[in-house]
Design an enzyme around this catalytic site. Structure first.
Site, short mmCIF file in Angstrom:
data_model
loop_
_atom_site.label_atom_id
_atom_site.label_comp_id
_atom_site.label_asym_id
_atom_site.label_seq_id
_atom_site.Cartn_x
_atom_site.Cartn_y
_atom_site.Cartn_z
N HIS A 410 31.25 -13.86 -25.21
CA HIS A 410 30.19 -14.72 -24.68
C HIS A 410 28.90 -13.99 -24.38
O HIS A 410 27.99 -14.57 -23.79
CB HIS A 410 30.65 -15.41 -23.39
CG HIS A 410 31.78 -16.37 -23.58
ND1 HIS A 410 31.59 -17.72 -23.76
CD2 HIS A 410 33.11 -16.17 -23.61
CE1 HIS A 410 32.77 -18.31 -23.89
NE2 HIS A 410 33.72 -17.38 -23.80
N LYS A 598 19.87 -23.50 -14.32
CA LYS A 598 20.85 -22.56 -14.90
C LYS A 598 20.93 -21.38 -13.96
O LYS A 598 20.15 -21.29 -13.02
CB LYS A 598 20.40 -22.10 -16.30
CG LYS A 598 18.94 -21.63 -16.32
CD LYS A 598 18.49 -21.20 -17.71
CE LYS A 598 18.15 -22.33 -18.65
NZ LYS A 598 19.05 -22.46 -19.77
N ARG A 599 21.87 -20.47 -14.21
CA ARG A 599 21.92 -19.28 -13.38
C ARG A 599 20.59 -18.52 -13.44
O ARG A 599 19.89 -18.57 -14.45
CB ARG A 599 23.06 -18.35 -13.84
CG ARG A 599 24.41 -18.82 -13.40
CD ARG A 599 24.47 -18.98 -11.90
NE ARG A 599 24.46 -17.67 -11.26
CZ ARG A 599 25.52 -17.11 -10.70
NH1 ARG A 599 26.67 -17.73 -10.65
NH2 ARG A 599 25.42 -15.91 -10.16
N LYS A 604 16.93 -15.08 -18.88
CA LYS A 604 16.71 -16.53 -19.05
C LYS A 604 15.25 -16.91 -18.78
O LYS A 604 14.82 -18.00 -19.07
CB LYS A 604 17.64 -17.31 -18.12
CG LYS A 604 19.13 -17.15 -18.49
CD LYS A 604 20.00 -17.93 -17.52
CE LYS A 604 21.49 -17.67 -17.73
NZ LYS A 604 22.08 -18.43 -18.85
N THR A 706 24.64 -24.08 -22.93
CA THR A 706 25.27 -25.40 -23.08
C THR A 706 24.48 -26.46 -22.31
O THR A 706 24.53 -27.63 -22.63
CB THR A 706 26.73 -25.39 -22.58
OG1 THR A 706 26.79 -24.66 -21.35
CG2 THR A 706 27.65 -24.74 -23.59
N LYS A 710 23.37 -30.63 -22.94
CA LYS A 710 23.48 -31.73 -21.97
C LYS A 710 22.15 -32.45 -21.84
O LYS A 710 22.10 -33.68 -21.75
CB LYS A 710 23.92 -31.19 -20.59
CG LYS A 710 25.31 -30.56 -20.63
CD LYS A 710 25.58 -29.70 -19.39
CE LYS A 710 26.76 -28.77 -19.66
NZ LYS A 710 26.88 -27.69 -18.66
C1 26Q Z 1 32.59 -9.57 -15.45
C2 26Q Z 1 33.08 -8.47 -14.82
C3 26Q Z 1 32.92 -8.30 -13.46
C4 26Q Z 1 32.27 -9.29 -12.75
C5 26Q Z 1 31.78 -10.41 -13.39
C6 26Q Z 1 31.94 -10.55 -14.75
C7 26Q Z 1 31.41 -11.75 -15.42
C8 26Q Z 1 31.58 -13.02 -14.89
C9 26Q Z 1 31.06 -14.13 -15.51
C10 26Q Z 1 30.72 -11.64 -16.61
C11 26Q Z 1 30.21 -12.76 -17.23
C12 26Q Z 1 30.39 -14.03 -16.69
C13 26Q Z 1 29.87 -15.25 -17.30
C14 26Q Z 1 29.21 -15.28 -18.44
C15 26Q Z 1 28.68 -16.53 -18.99
O1 26Q Z 1 28.70 -17.57 -18.35
N1 26Q Z 1 28.19 -16.49 -20.21
C16 26Q Z 1 27.64 -17.67 -20.85
O2 26Q Z 1 28.69 -18.30 -21.57
C17 26Q Z 1 28.28 -19.54 -22.08
C18 26Q Z 1 29.47 -20.19 -22.74
O3 26Q Z 1 29.74 -19.56 -23.95
C19 26Q Z 1 27.11 -19.38 -23.03
O4 26Q Z 1 26.67 -20.65 -23.40
C20 26Q Z 1 25.98 -18.61 -22.37
O5 26Q Z 1 24.98 -18.33 -23.33
C21 26Q Z 1 26.51 -17.32 -21.78
O6 26Q Z 1 25.49 -16.64 -21.07
#
Ligand code: 26Q
Length: 861
Positions: A410, A598-599, A604, A706, A710
């Site tokens: 991702h 979004k986050r 972004k 995503t 929406k």
């Molecule tokens: C990893 C290790 C330690 C702590 C946190 C994490 C961690 C947690 C959450 C790393 C990444 C995430 C989340 C990532 C995320 O939401 N990515 C998004 O995924 C979506 C679904 O595929 C995409 O549409 C987005 O582009 C992407 O940013």
């Protein structure tokens, strides 16, 4: 192999899709149902009537439902319904719905068993579910019926539904995607189980105080626990720490894990419903528990704190969701969380499989999917069980693992790729580390053989490099299939992040473009639009989103366009009321609602949006009669708690609001609103009200996005860069119905390569200079020198790492273009209509079908 430039990538993606789209157009058969459209939408099509009937399922027995509800209220609270308050009725209602789903689940399980069907196990540290009550009612087709029953008992469904809190077991896109896929898999009739963690606290609640983000604990279980069913009988042991010895047992040399700490994994199951289907799937959330609450021996010796240690060790594991997204931090608790849920899940999969099968045919009945690298320990854990518990040889075990596991990436951002310190890994999971070392040793051998002992090629692709274990490499080495989440992202994976792996094993790489639960985003969040669409084109799109295409026939129908505008205005009014009640800000529902939710992350580029707003404001100060359409800029975003720059950007947006919203001289031409605590439920209010969807990440960084989908399906027009799924939105909607600006991924790469100098833009663009100077001087009395510096001279390392300065001019120009188009409301409404009409491709139903067909080899039950 020749390296493709990113330019070629973008063009390749673009042309392939164009060809597909042309073909689709050629075979399109539907015609505009009625030339006189004004009449058409007054007279609902026959199919619409049918679908509306279907909505209140004929099987709904109001008397029986009312009876169950009454019994439940009695049983839980010892009262009759008219003595119950809203909270009590809410809980009783949820239990009744849960029971309906559970009994459907029994039947579905029997069907699965009879068919011996294959199942997918979707492993994810996040499932961002939002609220469940209305979603279940929608899926079961009993919303109207239940409303009626409640009314008779003196309750309002909407009032009860508000009591539920979002299940915020995720940060953003990745977690929401997991929830969407469970819904879609179920709606499509696939057998699927989700595995994750039962966090006591979900994503924090955000408060904004004087522009500062405060994080408060999210106690979602208070109102959310009703959906969970503990399955204590399926508890498993998970082992941490200790050491590994080899011992002779019954004439065989056996691996013995000793002196470990045991944590119990207790499962809590949630039903996953689907739309108009007999399928009900399960989301299994693991909660950590100590084997004994208190060590009596230590307690008796007066060692009170020590006596409680094992309890607090265990319970800390599932206490809280890490609030960081797209950023890796090597915290040992995080690694514990990952192994904890992975080990319990794999043990549970194996136990279930062995009831009716042998391990050797695991891949025929089981597909295990890893959502990003967070569950990567599935690989060594499955190996451990096969080797240590079932005495498989390494090669036989590896063959099973490789046929069973697939992986979705991702992100391509280096700071988000997981890399665990070797010593931390080894101490916490000694046996798993041994196995990982052996996987690495053998994999290095394969790499050496393939790359003719090129040391560099081996070293840069190995799983263990120096003092770190690279989780993405472990996933790619083991998985039979690796996919990205949009066309561009999947190309970037092959061409850069996993380049060598792609050369070695091209057939393992594929793309599955993300999708959304269009029923939630249309039918639940935008009922008025859904009703109108159903009148026009029938209700088929609810099950089959590509049918939205039929709407294209109304592109020039004035009455239809007007009605769409009215519906949008109604949704804007609803949001305006919320903005007034939450923030005390008056906004004009006839202004353009321009939304970025979004986050919060620098890539972004909420900052680019903020700079443009500041620029507009400075122009309005110069000329209060500037001829622009009134606009409301809406933001919503949580920042990771330790991400200082992200929090500072929130503060900037807040201060822009303070400055602009109170300035009478600009005649309410623009307003800036930051809505606190953005979450799924707030998205359901905001997205249907948007005219403009801001998707402005620096090209090459947003894997898919995503939110963009929406907004599109709710008729917002995208203002975006050629990044992630924006490219496919562009392909589907056509260049005239989207505002694209900015550098492409290959241009960003080239600029980075050539040496990017953001001050050039400062010196050559007077508007930009004025904006940056204003940040330094202060916004409503607060200086943002740190942000200005980060864009020009660099604070920690490189200046402007996300190319805000380079894209500023193009962004401002695109915003001007949009403003001009909005002058012609018919043209803008047509764009909006065409966005809805072409959003069908982005349904999660399509995505999961692709996974089932091309990755999991899964058939519908
Ligand atoms: C990893 C290790 C330690 C702590 C946190 C994490 C961690 C947690 C959450 C790393 C990444 C995430 C989340 C990532 C995320 O939401 N990515 C998004 O995924 C979506 C679904 O595929 C995409 O549409 C987005 O582009 C992407 O940013």
């Amino acid at each position: 192999m020749k390296k493709m430039t990113t330019e070629e990538l973008t063009t390749k993606v673009t042309t392939e899709k164009t060809v597909k789209k042309k073909n689709a157009k050629a075979t399109q058969t539907h015609k505009k149902p009625n030339a006189n459209a004004t009449q058409t939408h007054k007279k609902p099509a026959a199919s619409a009537v049918q679908t509306q009937k279907k909505q209140t399922a004929p099987s709904f027995d109001a008397a029986r439902f009312s009876d169950s509800l009454e019994k439940q209220v009695k049983k839980m609270f010892g009262i009759v319904p008219n003595e119950a308050n809203n909270e009590q009725m809410y809980k009783a209602l949820c239990i009744v719905i849960k029971d309906i789903l559970t009994s459907k689940r029994f039947t579905f399980k029997e069907k699965m068993r009879a068919q011996g069907s294959k199942q997918v196990y979707y492993m994810s540290v996040e499932f961002l579910l939002g609220k469940s009550l209305k979603n279940h009612l929608l899926n079961l087709g009993i919303e109207d019926g239940v409303k009626g029953v409640l009314k008779k008992l003196g309750f309002e469904l909407d009032g009860l539904a508000e009591i539920e809190q979002d299940a915020g077991l995720g940060n953003g896109g990745l977690g929401r995607l997991a929830a969407a896929y469970m819904d879609a898999l179920t709606s499509q009739g696939y057998a699927a189980t989700g595995f994750s963690i039962r966090y006591d606290y979900g994503i924090f609640k955000q408060k904004i105080v004087d522009g500062w983000q405060l994080e408060l604990p999210d106690e979602w279980l208070d109102a959310g626990e009703v959906w969970l069913a503990p399955r204590v009988e399926d508890t498993f042991e998970v082992k941490f720490g200790g050491r590994v010895d080899q011992e002779w047992v019954d004439g065989k040399l056996k691996v013995c894990h000793k002196d470990y700490t045991t944590v119990l994994a207790v499962p809590y199951d949630m039903n996953v419903s689907g739309y108009e289907t007999s399928a009900v799937n399960t989301l299994r959330l693991w909660s950590a528990k100590a084997p004994v609450d208190i060590d009596l021996k230590l307690f008796a010796q007066g060692e009170y704190l020590k006596a409680l240690e094992s309890k607090s060790y265990a319970e800390s594991i599932t206490k809280i969701l890490y609030p960081a997204d797209n950023h890796y931090e090597g915290k040992s608790l995080r690694l514990k969380q990952q192994y904890f849920f992975v080990s319990a899940s794999i043990q549970s999969i194996i136990r279930k499989h062995l009831k009716y099968n042998y391990l050797t045919n695991l891949h025929e009945k089981v597909a295990i999917h890893i959502n990003d690298t967070h569950p990567a320990l599935c690989v060594p854990e499955l190996m451990r069980i096969l080797l240590d518990d079932y005495s498989y040889s390494w090669d036989d075990a590896w063959a099973i693992v490789a046929k069973t596991i697939s992986y979705t990436n991702h992100t391509v951002m280096a700071e988000a790729l997981e890399r665990w310190p070797r010593e931390l890994f080894r101490t916490l999971l000694p046996r798993i580390f041994q196995i990982t070392e052996e996987i690495d040793r053998r994999f290095r051998g394969e790499l050496g053989a393939f790359f003719q002992n090129d040391r560099n090629a081996v070293d840069r692709n190995a799983i263990i490099q120096g003092n770190d274990v690279y989780m993405a490499n472990l996933c790619v080495a083991a998985a039979h299939t690796v996919n990205g989440v949009s066309a561009l992202h999947s190309e970037i994976l092959k061409e850069s992040v996993f380049r060598d792996y792609y050369i070695m094993r091209p057939q393992a790489f594929t793309n599955v473009t993300n999708g959304i639960t269009h029923r939630r985003w249309l039918k639940l969040a935008n009922p008025k639009l859904t009703e109108f669409l159903t009148e026009l084109i029938g209700g088929g799109f609810i099950l089959n989103a590509p049918e939205l295409k039929k709407l294209e026939a109304y592109g020039d129908d004035k009455a239809v366009l007007k009605k769409l505008e009215e519906i949008k205005r109604g949704n804007k009014l609803r949001l305006a009321k919320y903005i007034k009640s939450e923030g005390g800000i008056d906004v004009n529902p006839d202004a353009i609602f321009d939304v970025q939710v979004k986050r919060l992350h620098e890539y972004k580029r909420q900052l680019l949006n903020a700079l443009h707003i500041l620029n507009l404001y400075l122009k309005l100060k110069e000329n209060p009669d500037l001829d622009i359409n009134p606009r409301v800029f809406v933001f919503g975003a949580k920042a990771a708690s330790s991400y200082t720059m992200a929090k500072q950007i929130i503060r900037l947006i807040y201060q822009l609001g303070v400055l602009i919203n109170n300035d009478k001289t600009i005649k309410d031409k623009i307003k800036v609103v930051f809505l606190e605590n953005y979450r799924v439920t707030l998205a359901e209010l905001i997205i249907p009200a948007a005219n403009v969807s801001e998707q402005i990440s620096v090209a090459g960084k947003e894997a898919s996005g995503t939110g963009n989908m929406k907004f599109m399906i709710n008729g917002a027009v995208t203002m975006g860069t050629m990044d992630g799924a924006n490219i496919e939105i562009y392909e589907n909607v056509g260049e005239d119905n989207i505002f694209i600006f900015g550098l492409k991924a290959h241009e960003i790469d080239a600029l980075r390569h050539a040496g990017y100098n953001p001050t050039y833009y400062y010196n050559h663009n007077a508007d930009l200079k004025r904006v940056i100077d204003a940040l330094n001087a202060g916004i409503a009395g607060v200086s943002f020198r740190d942000i200005a510096d980060s864009l020009t001279i660099g604070v920690y390392g490189k200046a402007d790492p996300y190319f805000v300065m380079a894209d500023f001019e193009a962004y401002a120009a695109a915003q001007d273009r949009l403003d001009k188009v909005y002058n012609d409301s018919r043209a803008f409404n047509k764009m909006s209509l065409l966005n809805i009409a072409n959003a069908g491709f982005f349904a999660a139903d399509r995505s999961v079908t692709e996974y089932a067909d091309r990755i999991w080899d899964l058939k519908k039950i």
